[in-house]
Design an enzyme around this catalytic site. Structure first.
Site, PDB file in Angstrom:
ATOM      1  NE  ARG A 233      -4.175  -1.551  -0.092  1.00  0.00           N
ATOM      2  CZ  ARG A 233      -4.207  -2.596  -0.904  1.00  0.00           C
ATOM      3  NH1 ARG A 233      -3.158  -2.869  -1.659  1.00  0.00           N
ATOM      4  NH2 ARG A 233      -5.280  -3.365  -0.961  1.00  0.00           N
ATOM      5  CG  ASP A 257       1.935  -1.965  -8.822  1.00  0.00           C
ATOM      6  OD1 ASP A 257       1.854  -1.434  -9.948  1.00  0.00           O
ATOM      7  OD2 ASP A 257       1.072  -2.737  -8.374  1.00  0.00           O
ATOM      8  CD  GLU A 262      -2.703   3.496  -5.610  1.00  0.00           C
ATOM      9  OE1 GLU A 262      -3.540   2.586  -5.772  1.00  0.00           O
ATOM     10  OE2 GLU A 262      -1.595   3.327  -5.069  1.00  0.00           O
ATOM     11  CG  HIS A 281      -2.623  -0.358  -7.010  1.00  0.00           C
ATOM     12  ND1 HIS A 281      -3.151   0.213  -5.881  1.00  0.00           N
ATOM     13  CD2 HIS A 281      -2.530  -1.685  -6.728  1.00  0.00           C
ATOM     14  CE1 HIS A 281      -3.375  -0.703  -4.960  1.00  0.00           C
ATOM     15  NE2 HIS A 281      -2.995  -1.878  -5.453  1.00  0.00           N
ATOM     16  CB  ILE A 282      -1.340  -2.260 -13.288  1.00  0.00           C
ATOM     17  CG1 ILE A 282       0.046  -1.632 -13.537  1.00  0.00           C
ATOM     18  CG2 ILE A 282      -2.414  -1.212 -13.536  1.00  0.00           C
ATOM     19  CD1 ILE A 282       1.171  -2.585 -13.677  1.00  0.00           C
ATOM     20  N   GLY A 284      -1.178  -6.582  -9.802  1.00  0.00           N
ATOM     21  CA  GLY A 284      -2.115  -7.660  -9.527  1.00  0.00           C
ATOM     22  C   GLY A 284      -3.227  -7.663 -10.555  1.00  0.00           C
TER      23      GLY A 284
END
Length: 324
Positions: A233, A257, A262, A281-282, A284
């Protein structure tokens, strides 16, 4: 009287996935509705929900018995007053380790081999030598957070010849791929943990204990020239302090990431920070198809368990945000 459980699925399933879910709960009554189209009425009618629905739609849901998240993170659902007290919440821990650990490894290799710099040279049509690089082999890696993500990354680093140490919230038996296992308090009590690490990888959830855990003081404890990876996070790292450490050269590089804030605003100075890789944040999500298959397997297994009256896997502890 109809005793079937009304099961709402908001995942982007294909026919093969529907067969897998329905064979796990033959007594269920299934509805398949995309998450961005689901209504509050549909959520309120459901006894079981498979997939993440907007948290606001859950408030006051008296029919809900159990909800299976398609995410490992639980932050929005464990806030006071959001999730119905009578229902069970389970997450998708175990589905994302493969994809995210490979993403972290790719980012790390890009930094230590200076491929980010050579890519800039390529765009500018420059032919030049960027000098020495470092190796994963014989490096010291500290993994902070040893859930599925951290453990998968630690295994890969160990396999590539790194000396890997782990830090986790609770004590436990040390796995073979770690040379040492410590608790969170040891980050401050044992300065050598950060002081000796060439690579520090964060795979932490967002809790009150992890927010800005890596602040200016903690970043200053890191080995000069070390690399920081964050795939947990964004708020685990103080963004201003990280920019200072990178721009001053105190850290050798970082790969994120996840960021704080955000999404990262287009005019945020983090974009232009030295020796930093950012992905939005990609790592996953469902970009690796195997991730989605693993989520479906977790959901199908828990459906079988629910039908049989057995304990569900990955049940969330609302005090910690982790699975029990």
């Amino acid at each position: 009287m109809d005793t079937k459980n009304r099961i709402l699925v908001v995942l982007p399933v294909q026919d093969s996935h529907k067969e897998k879910l329905e064979s796990s709960a033959p007594s269920g009554c299934f509805s398949y509705i995309p998450a961005d189209q689901v209504t509050k009425e549909q959520v309120q009618e459901a006894n079981i929900i498979i997939g993440n629905v907007p948290p606001a739609l859950l408030q006051g849901s008296t029919n809900l018995k159990w909800m299976q998240l398609n995410s490992a993170g639980t932050d929005p659902y464990i806030q006071p007053g959001v999730f119905p007290s009578q229902a069970i919440l389970t997450n998708a821990t175990g589905a994302y380790g493969l994809a995210i650990s490979e993403h972290m490894l790719a980012q790390l290799l890009m930094l230590i081999k200076k491929l980010n710099l050579y890519y800039e040279d390529q765009k500018n049509h420059l032919w030049g030598d960027r000098g020495n690089v470092t190796s994963i082999w014989n490096s010291n890696t500290l993994v902070v957070g040893l859930g599925n993500l951290g453990s998968e990354f630690a295994r890969k680093m160990h396999a590539l010849g790194s000396h890997v140490t782990g830090v986790k919230r609770t004590p436990g038996e040390k796995p073979d791929y770690l040379e040492g296992l410590y608790q969170m308090k040891d980050l401050t009590e044992k300065p050598e943990l950060l002081g000796n690490a060439d690579i520090v990888a964060l795979t932490l959830p967002s809790t009150k204990e992890t927010i800005h855990l890596f602040d200016r003081e903690m970043l200053a404890r890191m080995k000069p020239g070390a690399i920081l990876l964050n795939a947990g996070r964004g708020n685990a790292v103080d963004t201003e302090a990280l920019m200072e450490a990178l721009n001053s050269g105190a850290l050798g590089g970082a790969a994120l990431d996840v960021t704080d804030p955000e999404p990262l605003p287009a005019d945020h100075p983090l974009w232009d920070t030295d020796n930093l890789l950012i992905t939005p944040h990609i790592s996953g999500m469902y970009h690796l198809p195997e991730t989605f298959e693993r989520i479906l397997s977790i959901a199908a297994d828990n459906l079988r368990r629910f039908e049989a009256g057995q304990q569900l896997c990955n049940e969330v502890n609302f005090e910690t945000g982790y699975r029990k």
